[in-house]
Design a protein around this motif. Sequence first.
Motif, short mmCIF file in Angstrom:
data_model
loop_
_atom_site.label_atom_id
_atom_site.label_comp_id
_atom_site.label_asym_id
_atom_site.label_seq_id
_atom_site.Cartn_x
_atom_site.Cartn_y
_atom_site.Cartn_z
N MET E 94 23.32 54.66 56.95
CA MET E 94 22.88 55.46 55.81
C MET E 94 24.04 56.14 55.08
O MET E 94 24.30 57.33 55.24
CB MET E 94 21.90 56.55 56.26
CG MET E 94 20.48 56.04 56.32
SD MET E 94 19.32 57.37 56.24
CE MET E 94 19.71 58.25 57.72
N LEU E 127 19.16 62.61 40.80
CA LEU E 127 17.83 63.17 40.65
C LEU E 127 17.95 64.50 39.93
O LEU E 127 18.69 65.38 40.37
CB LEU E 127 17.17 63.38 42.02
CG LEU E 127 15.89 64.17 42.06
CD1 LEU E 127 14.74 63.35 41.53
CD2 LEU E 127 15.60 64.63 43.47
N HIS E 140 20.80 66.33 41.65
CA HIS E 140 21.06 65.99 43.04
C HIS E 140 21.64 64.59 43.06
O HIS E 140 21.05 63.63 42.59
CB HIS E 140 19.75 66.04 43.84
CG HIS E 140 19.96 65.74 45.29
ND1 HIS E 140 19.75 64.51 45.84
CD2 HIS E 140 20.40 66.54 46.30
CE1 HIS E 140 20.04 64.55 47.14
NE2 HIS E 140 20.44 65.78 47.44
N ASP F 33 8.16 68.51 51.68
CA ASP F 33 8.26 67.15 52.19
C ASP F 33 6.91 66.47 52.17
O ASP F 33 6.78 65.33 51.73
CB ASP F 33 8.77 67.18 53.64
CG ASP F 33 10.27 67.31 53.69
OD1 ASP F 33 10.93 66.44 53.11
OD2 ASP F 33 10.77 68.28 54.29
N LEU G 27 15.62 59.07 55.31
CA LEU G 27 16.65 59.94 54.77
C LEU G 27 16.49 61.37 55.27
O LEU G 27 15.39 61.80 55.61
CB LEU G 27 16.62 59.88 53.25
CG LEU G 27 17.12 58.53 52.71
CD1 LEU G 27 16.80 58.39 51.24
CD2 LEU G 27 18.60 58.36 52.95
N PRO G 28 17.59 62.08 55.29
CA PRO G 28 17.58 63.34 56.05
C PRO G 28 16.91 64.54 55.37
O PRO G 28 16.35 65.37 56.07
CB PRO G 28 19.06 63.62 56.26
CG PRO G 28 19.73 62.94 55.13
CD PRO G 28 18.92 61.72 54.82
N ASP G 29 17.02 64.70 54.08
CA ASP G 29 16.37 65.89 53.53
C ASP G 29 15.50 65.54 52.35
O ASP G 29 15.51 64.41 51.84
CB ASP G 29 17.41 66.97 53.18
CG ASP G 29 18.15 66.63 51.91
OD1 ASP G 29 18.01 65.49 51.45
OD2 ASP G 29 18.89 67.49 51.40
N ILE G 30 14.77 66.50 51.90
CA ILE G 30 13.73 66.22 50.90
C ILE G 30 14.31 65.66 49.62
O ILE G 30 13.74 64.77 49.00
CB ILE G 30 12.89 67.47 50.63
CG1 ILE G 30 11.85 67.15 49.56
CG2 ILE G 30 13.73 68.65 50.22
CD1 ILE G 30 10.84 68.19 49.35
N TYR G 31 15.52 66.12 49.23
CA TYR G 31 16.07 65.68 47.94
C TYR G 31 16.46 64.21 48.00
O TYR G 31 16.20 63.44 47.07
CB TYR G 31 17.24 66.57 47.55
CG TYR G 31 16.83 68.02 47.56
CD1 TYR G 31 16.09 68.54 46.50
CD2 TYR G 31 17.11 68.84 48.64
CE1 TYR G 31 15.65 69.86 46.52
CE2 TYR G 31 16.69 70.15 48.66
CZ TYR G 31 15.96 70.66 47.60
OH TYR G 31 15.53 71.95 47.63
N ASN G 32 17.07 63.85 49.13
CA ASN G 32 17.42 62.45 49.29
C ASN G 32 16.19 61.56 49.32
O ASN G 32 16.13 60.51 48.71
CB ASN G 32 18.23 62.26 50.57
CG ASN G 32 19.62 62.82 50.42
OD1 ASN G 32 20.28 62.53 49.43
ND2 ASN G 32 20.02 63.66 51.35
N TRP G 96 20.39 69.16 53.00
CA TRP G 96 20.86 68.61 54.29
C TRP G 96 22.17 69.27 54.65
O TRP G 96 23.03 69.48 53.77
CB TRP G 96 21.01 67.09 54.09
CG TRP G 96 21.38 66.33 55.32
CD1 TRP G 96 20.93 66.54 56.58
CD2 TRP G 96 22.28 65.23 55.39
NE1 TRP G 96 21.46 65.64 57.44
CE2 TRP G 96 22.30 64.82 56.74
CE3 TRP G 96 23.07 64.53 54.46
CZ2 TRP G 96 23.08 63.74 57.18
CZ3 TRP G 96 23.84 63.47 54.89
CH2 TRP G 96 23.85 63.07 56.24
#
Lengths: 595, 115, 161, 496, 169, 90, 111
Positions: E94, E127, E140, F33, G27-32, G96
Amino acid sequence: MNLIIYSISLSIIAGIMCLFIPKRTRGVAETLGVIVSLVTFIMTIMMFGREFVSKWFLIDNLSRFVVMGIGMFGFLIVLYSLKYMQGRDRINEYYAYLLITIGASIGAVLSNHLILLLVFWGVLGLTLYMLVGIGGSDASSTAKKTFIIIGGSDVIMILGVAVTWVLGKTFIMSGIEVSVNSGMSMLAFICLAVAAFAKAGAMPLHSWIPDCAEKAPVSVTAFLPASLDKLVGIYFLGRISMKMFVLNKAMGQMLLIIGAITIVAAVMMALIQHDFKRLLGYHAVSQVGYMVLGIGTCSPIGIAGGLFHMLNNTIYKCCLFLGSGAVEKRTKTSDLDKLGGLARFMPVTFVTFVIAALSISGVPPFNGFVSKWMIYQGIVDLGRKGDKLWLVWMVAAMFGSALTLASFMKLIHAVFLGQREGGEKVKEVSSLMWIPMVVLAGLCMIFGVLAFTVPLEKFILPAVPGVSFTGLFSPSLVTLMIILGVILGLIIYMLSNFKNIREDSLPYIGGEELPVETRVTGVDFYRSIKDSKILGGIYRAADKKSFDIYDVAKRVLNYFIGMLKYLHSGLLSNYVIWVVAGILVLLIVLMKGSI
Amino acid sequence: MIYILCLIFFMVGLYGVLVKKNIIKIVLGLIIMEYAVNLFLIMLGYREGGVAPIISEGDSITEFIKHSVDPLPQALVLTSIVIGLGVIALMVAICIRLYEKYGTFDITEMRRLKG
Amino acid sequence: MVGMTLIVKTVARWVKSFIFLYGIYITLYGHLTPGGGFAGGVIVACSFILLILAFGKEKALKRISKALASELDSIGALMFLIIALLGIFAGGTFFINFIQKNAPGQDFHLLSAGTIILSNIAIAVKVGSSLFMVFVILAVLRVVKKGDKLEMIQTNMRGEE
Amino acid sequence: MNMIPLFVAVPLAGAFIIPMLSRKFKWFPDVLGNLVTLALVIMSFAVIGKSGVYSMGAWKAPIGIVMVLDGLSVLLLVSINVIAFASTLYSIKYMEQYTSKLRYYSLFLLMLAGMNGVVLSGDMFNLFVFLEIASVASYALVGFGCEHEELEASFKYLVLGTVASTFILLGIGMTYGSIGSLNMAQISEQISQNGMNNALLFAIALFIMGFGLKAALVPFHAWLPDAHPSAPAPISSMLSGVLIKALGIYTLVRFLFNVVGVDERLLMILMVLGALSMVIGVMLAFGQWDFKRLLAYHSISQVGYIILGIGLGTPLGILGGLFHLINHSAFKSLLFLNAGAVEYSTGTRDLQELGGIREKMPVTANTSLVASMSIAGIPPFNGFWSKLIIIIACVQAGRPVFAALAVFASILTLASFLKVQKYVFFEKLKEKWNDLREVPALMSLPMVLLALLCIVMGVLLLPIGNTGVLENINILEPAVKVIMDGTDYASKILGM
Amino acid sequence: MRKLVMFIVSFITWMLLVFRGKAGTCCFNLQDVIAGLFAAMLTALIFGETFTKNPHKFFDLRRYLWFLVYLPMFLYWCLLANLDVVYRVFHPKMPINPGIVKVKTTLKSKSGITALCNSITLTPGTLCVDLTDDGYIYIHWINVESQNVEEASRMIIQKFEKILTRIFE
Amino acid sequence: MSADIIYQVFFGVLLACCSICMYRISSGPTVPDRTVAIDIMGVVMVGFCAILSIVTGKDYYINIAIAWALLSFIGTLALAKFLEGKGFDE
Amino acid sequence: MNEIIGLIFIAVGVFFDLAGCIGLARLPDIYNRLQAATKSVTLGTCLILAGCAVFKGILSPMGIKALICGVFILLTSPTAAHALARGAHLFGVKLWDKSVCDMYEQDKKNF
Ligand code: NA
Ligand code: NA
């Protein structure tokens, strides 16, 4: 038929009219009340000679004398109320409910249709509630309690009616003849009996009577709990046990137990009361025990005794309450601690009261003696038939009688003899108030002396077939028992006196003739009884209302309600969990057979 | 298979409503339940087959009636979706108000009504 | 800044009319069931709800109030009355399918289902406005204690009351 | 039967016109709202004894949309619209506390249209749509005051209501999946031809839960004691008086009896649910000190009676249940109006704060006495008769245990209403209520009307026949017949 | 004027919605068209005022030309973005290096900014999170290459800005 | 026949997508989320309906798809509004 | 021919959807997650819709509706993503922990 409908509807319609009389208008309700109750009384007398059966109504030898009693008491009470209620609030309402009560009780006694009976029965409860409520703002608790017990038992009666209907296949009482042998029939009888007990005030559904006696207007107490409700209740008990159901032994035993307990427990409670009217209330309960006992013997003479006692009780108890009302009217108190020495000022009240008191204690030659005597006969009869426990019932009845006597001696002592706090002079009550009392006291004497020729011959014996006073029993034994009871009562009275004097170092008032009269009040008087070890615990429990079915039920309920309320915690997720659990259970139940 | 999946989705949503304390999570759970039911209804129509219940040209009414299945379920799906839409909007609106009033998302602290 | 960001506002501005139109479409072409009206009405309401979400209460209500109050409601009510009256005159009854009866026309066209379409419209307008009203009540009405009585402070959906 | 759709159309039309003209005339919402409900009352009286099927768009069942009027619908229509009229009459003055009368009436009429629609629809889909319309309107009306409690109640109601709706929808989907139709008559026909299957049973469970929640049967009841007290009084009276019946009891009964066809097991489920609600509801009510909350719990309990009666499955039981249904509409609505009147005058509904206001508010006090005695089952008021019939029916059907539970619940009902009477109306008048005034005549009027109804209904609908086989006038009897006929419903609808 | 724009747009949309295919016979039914007119009118009445600020721009045909140029570019980036996503997601390690950066746009019109932001969101690695009134956009970035405002602006938005300016301003 | 299998595969994959979303919804960890997952799931469902409309040849699935797209958008906006933690008038 | 092209479109779209969802999971956090999912799922669904349109013929009623739906999604999906990202940030969801920078966090206090 017309007569019946007129007699019922007249007073009910008049009552409803009274409700709509404007508040300020005085005198209309009173006039209406007197006229209507008098007319009704006359109509009930006219009914006396008749027999009548229809789908809705029934006049037979059991109901007609009860109806006449209702008419008479109704009229007397209205008369008494004219003075007693003067100047109070809500007079119109009072007369309205009074009249409706008269009509409804006549209806209840005359109905031949169980549902019609239910309606009148329920209306009686409602008017009682309203009447007690008239006693003022502090009577509201009593009114509530009263109506919960009465109304609750009415609902139980519905259940009884339902079961009876299913068993007897008809609602028409004269057509029902169910023998009590199955669980359902027992249920039916018990449910109906509960209603009768609650109305009449047998234990354990008695607890509203003392409260009512204390808080409600005396005329109301004298009228409803003390007379009409007794008449109607015991009438109904009599009807179901004699006519509608063929009792088995277990039911008879049940009645006997309830009767015995009622007699003794109520009179014991009466002994320790401070309040004049409350004390009378407990006696009203106690006397119901005799009637139940009499009916429970299942022998003709016992039943006849029970019914006769019902009639007698109404007379003397009504008289006693009216007397207490007279006292209260003049002294403005009913606290025994504050009363005393009224015999001088209120001679008529005193005399009638004494007659009624002797009557209730079963002292010959007054009417109470005769009916108790008959009940004793019934018990002896029971023994003859092989009931091993007959002695128990006998002792209970005797003991109750003795205590009653003792208690009334104390009462008369505390109210009319003795000495009163303050001690200012009071007047005798007005004639409108004492005439009913005199009439009733007179009836006590007549029904006692001429017991066999007047009341028994005319009223009771036709209603109870198969009573014979000869051959079955030993009158001597019974008479002995009664005399024993009287003596016992006197002994108890004396004993407690001695104890009282010995234990309490009361201030000795020099120069007075009678040391016994030194501020001996009801409370101190029987403190010794209350303080004794065994009884003490019971009395304390009674003070905490542990024997009051109303309070016990309330406590148990509150416990469960507390749990339920705790469950309704306001947490949404809990609520959803119930929903899901509910649907799971539904699924399991529905799918069980099919998978 | 697909029904089981719907059922699982439904259960997940129900679980959300059941255990979550955050009001917004409860709303999300409800949304998932709606989705699951909508999916279920859609698939139902798929399996049912039959003549297209919405009238298309070339049929006569009588023929249509003869051949078609009940036309309601299709409307049902659409209606269910839009009801879901409306209810979600309402719920979020109430959530916002509740947050203003109580200053928390925690449903366990919104317990003025109990007992 | 009132409401959501510029992006949301702009997009809402673009799509609201589309949603509205789609609601009308669903209403008119949801033949056979009043659900057509119901679903369409909810969608119409959603176009307004979208506005509230995006622009905040004040602006959205002001925007909506002018148009909605005068046009939409009157049109809906009028239409409803007309249907009813026409129904009475045409067949002596309400809601009978008089259009179909009198002018059968081509099947499967817009008007083939007769008055259903009209009642659909009525239901759509009603449900739409009501759902919106529900949203407004739950979302934006304020109740303020003023003395003993409650008083609602609000910007009415029609700006006045 | 061209009148049938009017039951939905008229309130909808009213709801249109109200916002339209109320800007010019302040009085308009009041007048029109009342006119509409009055018209509905007249209409529902006009359809008494009638029955019929109305096909939307002139297409017959099962393809078209059908609205079905039969005895059961008529019974519900009458009670819904009468109570609605009383409530709107009451609202004229009462709702002046809230400024948004226009919205109020609009939503009110919407809810009314939804209820009438539910009662009249002949297919599950429209039933669901109308159910949602009524529910959504009621969510908003519950939260109408927008205070803490109201919003909280509204939220909980909304969540549970949505869960129920979702379950119902799922049930509808499953029914459709296994039957291939949503027309109630056709479903019924299919079931009687092909019998049950698991999916249908599952759907039935879902429906019982969903409709049971709308009817507030224990254990699906928890929203009700929050929601009903939070609404404005006339709305509470609508919610408790008729909404739970139209949305819950009616739907449940219609579905189980006329569509699925009951068997022993379903009846038992109904009875158990009914008895549970009856007992638990009344016990909780007994412990309440909030006037309206107490009443709300009693609604649960009384719904239990109704369901118990109907669940007996005997003619007598069903008669009792339905009779109790309309009686309950009358007295519970009246009680909520009373509570509203007390709150209107005193600003509180805490029983302990009140007391002795009988002398100050005689009309409220006396009407509430009538209602209390009615709900407690004291003769000669109407509640007595229906309770009597239910208890008798229980015994007759060989269910003495349920009869005993009914008796128990009845005693507690009496007890808790005596509590209300004591703490609110009797007792000693508190100092602070010395200046209390009776509510305006416009609020008293509906209360008096409903009280009269409570007295009269017991006698009018009084059903004492020869040997206790109860005959009846033509509002209860046809309804009973509809339920008793069970799944013959289908052939009637399809045949017509 | 604004309402006219709204009307036209609505009418076209409506016509697309009710389009019956089958070219040659009758693409549009008269009833549909009439209903469309009504619907479009209603929409125009209700939403007309707020649909667009400068209606005259609506009739400026050059914009559509530029839009046609922009569309394939945009789709290309979009596709690229997806491949990028696929690469990052399916790559076992990743490879990401995320962060929120700030860029400055020269676009002024609301529509332009909106289009820009949405384009940013749909194109590789970026984003749009928020924007300020003075033209800063917070983005982002899944693979931050520069934290400098100017540099980031150049890397992320410059490619859109030119053409969007032509379309919207 | 082979087309059928293709469609089955499509459905399978899309449902797998839904399941993944569901996984995200249930595992969180934060409310946003979950919200994101619901949003995404809605869009996936739109595609699902679209494919269904081909398979069944029924137009109305596209209508449903559009409705679902609406639902998804407005629902998401509402939730986002909630997440912002502001009321409707600020 | 149309149908094959349409199916290819759909296949690609479904693949992108899957990729987006996997991104959502991995993916690790909400934005990603938002980035990956929004991009992929938007384009994926649009491709599916386009595929449908092609499959049925772009000028068929369904084709046109599918395209309309596609446009709608193209417009709304990134907007929703933006709103969510902003909402999440305001809600207090942190980036993250291996994120490089967060300029928004620094500036947020100034608003
Ligand atoms: Na439809
Ligand atoms: Na729903």
